[in-house]
Design an enzyme around this catalytic site. Structure first.
Site, short mmCIF file in Angstrom:
data_model
loop_
_atom_site.label_atom_id
_atom_site.label_comp_id
_atom_site.label_asym_id
_atom_site.label_seq_id
_atom_site.Cartn_x
_atom_site.Cartn_y
_atom_site.Cartn_z
N GLY A 260 9.75 -50.98 -27.07
CA GLY A 260 11.06 -51.22 -27.67
C GLY A 260 12.08 -50.22 -27.16
O GLY A 260 12.25 -49.15 -27.73
N SER B 199 15.37 -51.34 -24.81
CA SER B 199 16.73 -51.89 -24.69
C SER B 199 17.26 -52.37 -26.04
O SER B 199 16.50 -52.81 -26.90
CB SER B 199 16.72 -53.09 -23.73
OG SER B 199 16.36 -52.68 -22.44
N SER C 289 9.71 -57.57 -23.73
CA SER C 289 8.74 -58.50 -23.15
C SER C 289 7.46 -58.49 -23.96
O SER C 289 6.93 -57.42 -24.29
CB SER C 289 8.43 -58.11 -21.70
OG SER C 289 9.57 -58.29 -20.91
N GLU D 182 5.28 -46.34 -13.94
CA GLU D 182 5.71 -47.72 -14.08
C GLU D 182 6.27 -48.27 -12.78
O GLU D 182 6.24 -49.47 -12.54
CB GLU D 182 6.77 -47.78 -15.18
CG GLU D 182 7.19 -49.17 -15.55
CD GLU D 182 8.49 -49.20 -16.32
OE1 GLU D 182 9.19 -50.20 -16.21
OE2 GLU D 182 8.81 -48.21 -17.01
N GLU E 231 20.52 -50.84 -8.20
CA GLU E 231 21.58 -49.84 -8.31
C GLU E 231 21.09 -48.61 -9.08
O GLU E 231 21.38 -47.47 -8.72
CB GLU E 231 22.82 -50.44 -8.99
CG GLU E 231 23.60 -51.41 -8.11
CD GLU E 231 22.89 -52.74 -7.89
OE1 GLU E 231 22.00 -53.10 -8.70
OE2 GLU E 231 23.21 -53.42 -6.89
#
Lengths: 379, 321
Positions: free
Chosen positions: A131, A133, A165, A248, A366
């Site tokens: 958890g 975003s 997700s 990750e 970016e």
């Protein structure tokens, strides 16, 4: 000043035998998998297969035995991961727990937390999501507003997470919350391991542009979370979250998401292709091979205790670009009937529409290039 | 890095830096004296007894210093002669891959060719050269043999592949040098009131540049390991050459873009690297050549076979370590 010094990938033990173990296990389960299930495999779910991996000792491979792990090396685990992805095995249910949440609990969790979650994760039965975003806090994770207020009964959590997700298939969410009222940016953040069946916690689906349900919103409506759900140190949440990002970013999941389409293309064109298609396969193979060199080298650095932040960002950016380009390069080169039912057409259509997600999850180009530029001393 | 390799690299670095403004006549005697030519020749045959990782280290430095003389060609020539059991002559030996021009051919005392499973040593007076130069101005001469070779022996090495590896190794160094120039430039050049490096667009471009240089470093290292540890490294060399070409395609425009017109002058050093990189892209096989060869190899393996082959090859390198 070499930008990417190479560290050899030298896992211990019988690596061909380990690969064969994974290949045999996949062969025993693959008859029930749809073609689309096998593409983008770390976002596909099969609980029976996750449990079979756990039973075979192929999850939690480098965790302590006391918590259900197998005390093997990170590099042996890497071999298992790349086999699962290259063979198109649905590994999404346990992926986050095995890659991220479990290791984070091992590093920062309390004994009770480890006992509660790790053995089930190692068996492939307990799944976790992350958890992070929030609405209005996408790439800029530090602008977290979900709050947790300490009360004698527990943490009172209010707020909302989004783009989470797998939350609908997870048992718990390792959630970044603001525990210090009035704090800003990276300060005052903490991690809570929140069981998703807690009253006041609601998971709602977001259907993505492929028609699939991976994303979720999680709402916290004055949810009462036990005080001992705090993971690590109060106020240290940002540091704990970012410490794991190299794990990750450099894994094989960053370049193998579309691999099943390359397999289908090679099979579709047969052993004697025309020059144009042969050249496309050659160029894709060259990128695949190079990315694998880079990813393995970065894994070896992580295994040796280095912190290859820049290398990991490089692997992810190049890997995402490759796996994202693969479907459109195949579409450009092969006159595939997109409405047909052939393996190649089905995979092509599925992955064309999936592929924009590759460079969203885990940091956009970016953001990654910003990290690299920082490493280069430019900012 | 082994102590020997570090010594070798230190020696190469020092010498190459001195040679960067030399011509062939000035540079070759120094290179010959240093003994790089026998890098891959076993010690019992009077060579350095090095491996392909050593070759990578030396050629990378040659590329980084834009050495205007042949470093790679005599290393490969002496390697092939030793492998074929042909006594190595004195002087500069260059290489002739099938159907390709001979680098520095006009200066060669000898040429080693490999064709149809046979290595042959040709004396310069049995070679007719049609002279040419590559985009960097280095000799690249077409050869026809006008007399019989001095010696021939069976040889199953793929000279074009070894040449391609040499260019990958040199390109990894040239890209690093171009990158270092670009970093220096964006950090020191001020426009619109600040250093170029402070513009986010420039930061992003430089990050992309670094990614490409990194990919070539990884490809070159993987290739050298395969040459040392496998019976043949055709798969790895083709992959590394193709990836290097892609990196040159992506990185050299960035190098020139961030430099502006300064980087397009003869005086400024950037062109020493970028003109060589442009040439190396097609020396010993261009993209189409290597892509078709690799693509056919992979097509013959089949879809699943690609992964099985790639992992089997790298697993053999674990055992070799």
């Amino acid at each position: 000043m070499q930008i990417f010094p190479i560290r050899p990938f030298n896992p211990p033990g019988d690596i061909p035998a380990l690969r064969q173990q994974v290949r045999d296990l996949v062969a025993r389960h693959e008859s029930r998998w749809q073609l689309e299930t096998r593409a983008n495999p770390w976002f596909s779910f099969d609980a029976e297969f996750s449990k079979a991996l756990g039973a075979a000792g192929l999850l939690a491979m480098n965790w302590p035995k006391a918590y259900g792990g197998h005390e093997r090396t990170m590099l042996e685990r890497y071999v298992v991961l790349e086999e699962l992805l290259a063979l198109g095995a649905p590994a999404g249910l346990h992926w986050i727990a095995d890659r991220q949440t479990g290791p984070l609990l091992i590093r920062y969790g309390t004994e009770a937390q480890k006992r509660k979650y790790l053995p089930g994760m190692a068996r492939g039965e307990i799944y976790a999501c992350i958890g992070l975003s929030e609405p209005n806090a996408g790439s800029d994770l530090a602008s977290v507003r979900t709050s947790a207020r300490r009360t004698p009964e527990g943490w009172r959590v209010n707020g909302q997470k989004v783009w989470t997700s797998g939350a609908h298939r997870s048992h718990a969410a390792l959630t970044l919350v603001r525990t210090e009222e009035g704090s800003e940016r990276h300060a005052g953040l903490s991690q809570l391991m929140i069981d998703l069946d807690t009253p006041g916690v609601t998971v709602r689906p977001i259907v993505d542009m492929t028609g699939s349900h991976h994303f979720n919103e999680i709402f916290f409506d004055d949810a009462l979370i036990p005080l001992d759900a705090l993971v690590g140190t109060e106020g240290n949440g940002w540091k704990q979250v970012t410490a794991e990002l190299a794990l990750e970013r450099s894994g094989p999941e960053r370049y193998l998401s579309s691999h099943m389409l390359l397999v289908a293309l090679i099979d579709a064109i047969g052993p004697d292709p025309e020059p144009g298609i042969a050249q496309l396969i050659g160029r894709l193979t060259a990128e695949l091979w190079t990315l694998r060199q880079m990813s393995m080298s970065t894994a070896a650095k992580l295994d040796a205790g280095e912190d290859p932040v820049v290398e990991a960002a490089i692997v992810k950016d190049l890997g995402n670009a490759y796996e994202q380009a693969l479907p459109r390069l195949v579409q450009a080169a092969v006159d595939a009937d997109l409405a047909a039912k052939s393996d190649l057409s089905r995979l092509l259509v599925w992955l064309l529409v999936q592929s924009p997600s590759y460079s969203l999850r885990g940091g956009t180009p970016e953001v990654l290039r910003g990290i690299i530029a920082k490493g280069l001393g430019l900012r | 890095m082994s102590d020997n390799r570090q010594l070798l690299a230190d020696m190469a670095e020092g010498l190459f830096a001195e040679l960067s403004d030399a011509d062939f006549a000035g540079a070759w005697p120094r290179l010959a004296e240093a003994g790089f030519s026998t890098l891959l020749v076993p010690e019992e045959k009077g060579g350095f007894g090095g491996d392909w990782v050593d070759v990578l280290a030396v050629l990378r430095l040659a590329g980084r210093n834009a050495v205007p003389a042949p470093v790679a060609e005599p290393i490969l020539a002496h390697y092939l002669l030793a492998r074929a059991g042909i006594d190595a002559p004195e002087g500069f030996v260059s290489i002739a891959a099938p159907g390709r021009r001979v680098p520095w051919g006009r200066h060669a005392d000898w040429v080693v060719s490999v064709e149809d499973g046979k290595a042959s040593l040709h004396a310069a007076d049995a070679c007719m050269f049609v002279e040419g130069v590559n985009p960097a101005g280095e000799p690249l001469d077409a050869v026809s043999f006008t007399g019989a070779p001095i010696a021939s022996a069976p040889c199953d090495h793929d000279l074009a592949a070894l040449g391609a590896f040499a260019r990958v190794a040199q390109a990894s160094g040239a890209l690093e040098a171009a990158f270092a120039l670009a970093i220096e430039h964006v950090n020191t050049r001020h426009q619109f009131g600040r250093a170029l490096a402070k513009f986010q667009a420039v930061q992003q471009a430089m990050a992309e540049f670094s990614e490409e240089a990194a990919a070539v470093d990884a490809a070159a290292a993987g290739c050298a390991a395969a040459l040392d540890g496998l019976d043949e490294a055709g798969f790895e060399i083709a992959s590394a050459k193709l990836r290097t070409n892609l990196a040159i395609d992506r990185a050299t425009p960035i190098a020139h873009r961030v430099h502006g017109a300064i980087g397009f002058t003869m005086e400024y050093a950037l062109n020493r690297y970028t003109r060589r990189l442009m040439s190396w892209r097609s020396e010993f096989g261009n993209d189409a050549f290597w892509a078709e060869r690799l693509g056919r190899q992979v097509a013959a393996l089949g879809g699943k076979g690609l992964w099985l082959e790639m992992t089997a090859r790298s697993d053999r390198l674990i055992d070799a370590a």
